[in-house]
Design an enzyme around this catalytic site. Structure first.
Site, short mmCIF file in Angstrom:
data_model
loop_
_atom_site.label_atom_id
_atom_site.label_comp_id
_atom_site.label_asym_id
_atom_site.label_seq_id
_atom_site.Cartn_x
_atom_site.Cartn_y
_atom_site.Cartn_z
N LYS A 49 -8.91 0.13 1.20
CA LYS A 49 -8.50 0.33 -0.19
C LYS A 49 -7.10 -0.25 -0.42
O LYS A 49 -6.38 -0.56 0.54
CB LYS A 49 -8.52 1.83 -0.50
CG LYS A 49 -7.62 2.68 0.40
CD LYS A 49 -7.98 4.16 0.34
CE LYS A 49 -7.06 4.98 1.23
NZ LYS A 49 -7.52 6.37 1.36
N TYR A 268 25.39 -2.52 -8.60
CA TYR A 268 25.31 -1.72 -9.82
C TYR A 268 25.92 -0.34 -9.63
O TYR A 268 25.76 0.29 -8.57
CB TYR A 268 23.85 -1.56 -10.25
CG TYR A 268 23.27 -2.80 -10.90
CD1 TYR A 268 23.83 -3.30 -12.08
CD2 TYR A 268 22.18 -3.44 -10.34
CE1 TYR A 268 23.31 -4.44 -12.68
CE2 TYR A 268 21.65 -4.57 -10.95
CZ TYR A 268 22.21 -5.07 -12.12
OH TYR A 268 21.70 -6.18 -12.70
C1 LIG Z 1 -7.47 6.79 2.69
C2 LIG Z 1 -8.56 7.58 3.30
C3 LIG Z 1 -8.89 7.44 4.66
C4 LIG Z 1 -8.03 6.66 5.61
O1 LIG Z 1 -6.92 7.46 5.94
P1 LIG Z 1 -5.75 6.97 6.92
O2 LIG Z 1 -4.84 8.14 6.98
O3 LIG Z 1 -5.12 5.79 6.27
O4 LIG Z 1 -6.38 6.63 8.22
C5 LIG Z 1 -10.02 8.08 5.13
N1 LIG Z 1 -10.76 8.88 4.32
C6 LIG Z 1 -10.46 9.06 3.02
C7 LIG Z 1 -11.30 9.96 2.18
C8 LIG Z 1 -9.34 8.45 2.46
O5 LIG Z 1 -9.02 8.66 1.19
#
Ligand SMILES: *Cc1c(COP(=O)(O)O)cnc(C)c1O
Length: 375
Positions: A49, A268
């Site tokens: 993702k 800044y």
């Molecule tokens: C993002 C996610 C993962 C992966 O988690 P990591 O901590 O990045 O390994 C797995 N399962 C779900 C439901 C997620 O949202």
């Protein structure tokens, strides 16, 4: 242990202000760490993702597919539709099904993660209307209170299992809230709740562990691991040395080096005042690149960038396109040279700690302006 990729800017990238180097070999090696851990019983999916945690979903997907990754997870339907053009492997959307999206899922062969009885009903109706057993994943909420069937809905499903009749349930899943924190009691509690939620469905495969969960116990592996962060080199077990290989390296160009005098200020709001005469290097990197403004200097917390392995503290505010370093301790440093932002001397987790955040945020914020090289 392999070190972070070395990147030497070249004429091809003369227009670049900063260079992001992604080591797809290290990504593949990290995937294989999970495969070895899982053994013959469990498969290892890839959570890609948010553009492959900011590293580029096309290259990440290709690298994982070469290692035999059988299943991909994304967060949104848009991400899934883009990914569909890159792979023929199954793709599941964690964000789940919402009204009006059913046809897009079916037409593009995307697997929804069903997070409620309403979503299950809608998907079952879709399956009935097409006279096909549509694939789906059922998500139980076991304590996170974010997504998934809660206690009452789980009880209803147990009472009338026909609710999922006509669907091809690939997996039942849940998600850990605290697996990064070793020994956190919630992890074991969620495991027990997940076993109870899935007990009436012994024939359906199960998926529980994210990256950290996979490292906590083999009991959590079930049929499919769902690692994300650790594939990209973040540390899934922060209480130990990082077992993963570094994947991302970031270098940025020095735009100018100047002498400054005691009593002058930088940046800044003039938040930083020099206590002695020194030199300042201005680096082409700012919050517009995802170099977080919380990395600005403040009492008791200084972040560093590295010049040829020597740490140089960030002084003053991080601005949109520039960050300033105190380089008074470096004899020869010039405009046009580069500094290491992430690499052998500082990984994403270290930078995250300095910024008051987590490595996930550092990676997913990686900027659009970086010239990207995949090795
Ligand atoms: C993002 C996610 C993962 C992966 O988690 P990591 O901590 O990045 O390994 C797995 N399962 C779900 C439901 C997620 O949202």
């Amino acid at each position: 242990m392999r070190t972070a990729p070395v990147h030497k800017p070249n004429v091809d990238t003369a227009s670049a202000s900063a260079w992001l180097t992604v080591d797809t070999g290290a990504l593949a090696a990290n995937y294989n760490i999970f495969k070895t851990m899982a053994g013959p019983k469990a498969q290892v999916g890839g959570v890609i993702k948010a553009d492959g945690y900011g590293l580029g979903v096309a290259q990440v997907c290709a690298a994982l597919e070469r290692e035999g990754c059988p299943f991909f997870f994304v967060a949104t339907l848009d991400e899934a539709l883009f990914l569909r053009s890159l792979t023929r492997k199954p793709i599941a959307v964690l964000g789940g099904l919402y009204q009006g999206a059913e046809t897009l899922y079916v037409e593009n062969n995307i697997v929804p993660v069903l997070n409620s009885l309403a979503a299950i009903d809608a998907w079952r109706a879709m399956a009935a209307s097409g006279n096909t057993a549509l694939q789906a994943i059922i998500h139980f909420d076991t304590g996170m209170n974010r997504l998934g069937l809660g206690k009452d809905e789980t009880a209803q499903l147990h009472e009338s299992k026909d609710i999922i009749k006509g669907l091809n349930i690939l997996y039942m899943m849940t998600h850990f809230a605290c697996a990064d924190d070793t020994g956190h009691p919630m992890t074991g509690e969620q495991y027990e709740r997940f076993k109870a939620a899935t007990a009436p469905f012994p024939a359906i495969k199960k998926s529980l562990a994210n990256s950290s969960g996979a490292f906590r116990s083999k009991d959590y592996h079930f049929d499919l691991l769902r690692p994300g962060m650790a594939l990209y080199g973040l540390n899934p077990a922060p209480e130990t040395a990082n077992p993963m290989q570094p994947v991302a390296r970031l270098d940025a160009r020095i735009l100018q080096v100047r002498d400054v005098s005691k009593g002058e200020t930088v940046g800044y709001s003039a938040t930083y005042r020099f206590e002695k005469n020194t030199k300042v290097a201005t680096v082409a990197l700012g919050y517009a690149d995802g170099f977080l403004r919380s990395l600005s200097s403040r009492e008791g917390r200084t972040a560093n960038l590295y010049y040829n392995g020597t740490s140089c503290p960030i002084i003053g505010r991080v601005s949109m396109d520039a960050v300033t370093l105190d380089v008074g301790h470096i004899a020869h440093i010039q405009a046009g040279e580069t500094v290491e932002v992430m690499g052998p001397h500082q990984d994403a987790d270290t930078l995250a700690t300095a910024a008051g955040t987590i490595g996930y945020e550092i990676l997913t914020d990686l900027g659009k302006r970086y010239h990207r090289t995949y090795i």
